[in-house]
Design an enzyme around this catalytic site. Structure first.
Site, short mmCIF file in Angstrom:
data_model
loop_
_atom_site.label_atom_id
_atom_site.label_comp_id
_atom_site.label_asym_id
_atom_site.label_seq_id
_atom_site.Cartn_x
_atom_site.Cartn_y
_atom_site.Cartn_z
N ASP A 1 0.87 -1.17 0.00
CA ASP A 1 0.00 0.00 0.00
C ASP A 1 0.91 1.23 0.00
O ASP A 1 2.11 1.12 0.23
CB ASP A 1 -0.89 -0.01 1.26
CG ASP A 1 -1.78 1.23 1.37
OD1 ASP A 1 -2.34 1.65 0.34
OD2 ASP A 1 -1.90 1.80 2.46
N SER A 2 0.32 2.39 -0.22
CA SER A 2 1.09 3.64 -0.14
C SER A 2 1.61 3.86 1.28
O SER A 2 2.53 4.66 1.47
CB SER A 2 0.19 4.82 -0.52
OG SER A 2 -0.88 4.93 0.41
N TYR B 1 -0.51 8.52 -2.23
CA TYR B 1 -0.59 8.27 -3.67
C TYR B 1 -1.72 9.10 -4.31
O TYR B 1 -1.70 9.37 -5.50
CB TYR B 1 -0.90 6.79 -3.94
CG TYR B 1 0.24 5.81 -3.84
CD1 TYR B 1 1.55 6.21 -3.55
CD2 TYR B 1 0.00 4.45 -4.04
CE1 TYR B 1 2.58 5.27 -3.47
CE2 TYR B 1 1.03 3.51 -3.97
CZ TYR B 1 2.31 3.92 -3.68
OH TYR B 1 3.31 2.99 -3.61
N GLY B 2 -2.72 9.44 -3.48
CA GLY B 2 -3.99 9.97 -4.01
C GLY B 2 -3.89 11.23 -4.84
O GLY B 2 -4.75 11.48 -5.68
N CYS C 1 -4.53 -1.29 -1.97
CA CYS C 1 -4.66 0.15 -2.16
C CYS C 1 -5.56 0.39 -3.37
O CYS C 1 -5.26 -0.08 -4.47
CB CYS C 1 -3.27 0.75 -2.41
SG CYS C 1 -3.27 2.51 -2.76
N ASN C 2 -6.65 1.10 -3.16
CA ASN C 2 -7.56 1.39 -4.27
C ASN C 2 -6.90 2.29 -5.32
O ASN C 2 -7.10 2.12 -6.53
CB ASN C 2 -8.81 2.10 -3.73
CG ASN C 2 -9.62 1.21 -2.81
OD1 ASN C 2 -10.54 0.54 -3.22
ND2 ASN C 2 -9.24 1.18 -1.53
N THR C 3 -6.11 3.25 -4.84
CA THR C 3 -5.48 4.21 -5.76
C THR C 3 -4.45 3.51 -6.64
O THR C 3 -4.39 3.76 -7.85
CB THR C 3 -4.82 5.34 -4.94
OG1 THR C 3 -5.74 5.79 -3.94
CG2 THR C 3 -4.45 6.50 -5.84
N GLU D 1 -1.77 7.97 8.72
CA GLU D 1 -0.32 7.77 8.76
C GLU D 1 0.29 8.33 10.04
O GLU D 1 1.29 7.84 10.54
CB GLU D 1 0.34 8.46 7.54
CG GLU D 1 0.05 7.78 6.21
CD GLU D 1 0.72 6.41 6.06
OE1 GLU D 1 1.90 6.28 6.42
OE2 GLU D 1 0.04 5.47 5.59
N CYS E 1 -10.89 3.66 0.33
CA CYS E 1 -9.44 3.77 0.51
C CYS E 1 -9.09 2.92 1.71
O CYS E 1 -9.81 2.95 2.72
CB CYS E 1 -9.07 5.24 0.75
SG CYS E 1 -7.39 5.49 1.38
N THR E 2 -8.02 2.15 1.60
CA THR E 2 -7.74 1.17 2.65
C THR E 2 -7.31 1.81 3.97
O THR E 2 -7.27 1.12 4.99
CB THR E 2 -6.68 0.15 2.19
OG1 THR E 2 -5.52 0.85 1.73
CG2 THR E 2 -7.24 -0.71 1.06
N HIS E 3 -6.98 3.06 3.95
CA HIS E 3 -6.69 3.75 5.22
C HIS E 3 -7.97 3.99 6.03
O HIS E 3 -7.93 4.05 7.26
CB HIS E 3 -6.03 5.11 4.97
CG HIS E 3 -4.58 5.05 4.60
ND1 HIS E 3 -4.14 4.57 3.39
CD2 HIS E 3 -3.47 5.40 5.30
CE1 HIS E 3 -2.80 4.65 3.35
NE2 HIS E 3 -2.38 5.14 4.49
N1 DGL Z 1 -4.67 3.25 0.91
C1 DGL Z 1 -4.67 3.98 -0.33
C2 DGL Z 1 -5.98 3.65 -1.08
O1 DGL Z 1 -6.60 2.64 -0.81
C3 DGL Z 1 -4.39 5.41 -0.04
C4 DGL Z 1 -3.90 6.17 -1.18
C5 DGL Z 1 -3.07 7.35 -0.82
O2 DGL Z 1 -1.93 7.16 -0.37
O3 DGL Z 1 -3.51 8.47 -1.07
O4 DGL Z 1 -6.41 4.37 -1.96
#
Ligand code: DGL
Length: 282
Positions: free
Chosen positions: A18-19, A50-51, A81-83, A159, A191-193
């Site tokens: 993930d990011s 990443y977003g 990570c969705n992004t 984070e 988003c996984t966060h």
């Molecule tokens: N966990 C990432 C997701 O699912 C976060 C992306 C990010 O870092 O902006 O999209």
């Protein structure tokens, strides 16, 4: 395809990235669904978020992380990570001939769950602007109204480990207000966060609002693909797997290892010692 070998083990592993720390919300479902597997997790915290980054940048990072994981013995990869899924799943699948399980916002279950006929999507701007997300809506939205909301800043709160503070609450109030005002009774945590903020989001949005995410479905999908595509792989069976740092899970970060260890331990609920990602993959 191999990278710098930091850890040696005879068993195959599942690589997850993930990011940052958000993918741990998926990893906990993977650990539960596949308790005997060796897991390797990479938090790309040196490049988070990443977003708001261009798709080409995320693609290049995802390829580097996949190379690292494969070099460590991963024979299946989860893009937690969705992004990164929106930006890089196709590129990874065309380069690496192993099962690559990706994730996307839970539009289908949310459409099935809504009673008001309005679903809100909380996600990164990168996910919401992607062609992949547009295709997802095209396929599953049907008659349901889908209202989207980009959430800059929310990933950074997770984070930092701020899951309950005033700043996180203020962002969530700002981002959920327009969705609730439109009549959404179901919110997709795209988003996984965000699952780590679910208690706060539920508190802000109210008890009548349903929250949905895809972590559990992704773990089940991984389980199916491993069973059907990798029946002969070498596994290490851990009779009593312990969540956290142990010989069945390793954690790496491209960011500050001490900070990552501290936050990941809080989110994982057991001590994690994150190792620095080797230089070629930074
Ligand atoms: N966990 C990432 C997701 O699912 C976060 C992306 C990010 O870092 O902006 O999209």
């Amino acid at each position: 395809m191999t990278g710098t070998r930091v850890v040696t083990s005879s068993s195959n592993a599942i690589g997850v990235f993930d990011s940052g720390v958000g993918g741990l919300s998926v990893l906990r479902h993977i650990r539960h669904a596949l308790p005997g597997e060796r897991l390797i997790y990479v938090a790309d915290s040196g490049h988070v978020p990443y977003g708001d980054k261009p798709a080409a940048y995320i693609e290049q990072r995802s390829i580097a992380l996949a190379r690292f994981l494969i070099g460590q013995g991963a024979d299946a990869i989860v893009i937690a990570c969705n992004t990164a899924t929106a930006a890089a799943a196709a590129a990874l699948r065309s380069r690496f001939d192993i099962p690559i399980v990706a994730m996307e916002p839970a539009v289908k279950p949310a459409v099935a769950a809504t009673k008001s006929g309005v679903v809100g999507v909380l996600a990164t701007v990168g996910t919401l602007e992607s062609a992949r997300f547009a295709a997802l809506l095209e396929r599953y939205a049907g008659e349901v109204e889908i209202v989207t909301q980009g959430c800059p800043g929310l990933v950074e709160q997770v984070e930092r480990g701020d899951l309950t503070g005033a700043e996180s609450r203020a962002l969530i109030e700002r981002y959920t207000a327009p969705l609730l005002a439109r009549g959404a009774d179901t919110l997709i945590l795209g988003c996984t966060h965000y699952p780590f903020l679910a208690p706060l989001i539920a508190d802000v949005a109210g008890a009548n609002i349903t929250l949905v995410d895809t972590g559990e479905a992704v773990a089940r999908q991984l389980q199916r693909r491993i069973q059907s595509e990798l029946p002969a792989r070498k596994r290490t069976v851990h009779p009593e797997p312990v969540e956290g740092q142990n010989d069945s899970a390793q954690f790496f970060t491209s960011g500050d290892a001490a900070q990552a260890s501290r936050i990941m331990s809080v989110l994982w609920g057991a001590e994690i010692v994150a190792q620095p990602l080797p230089q070629p993959f930074l």
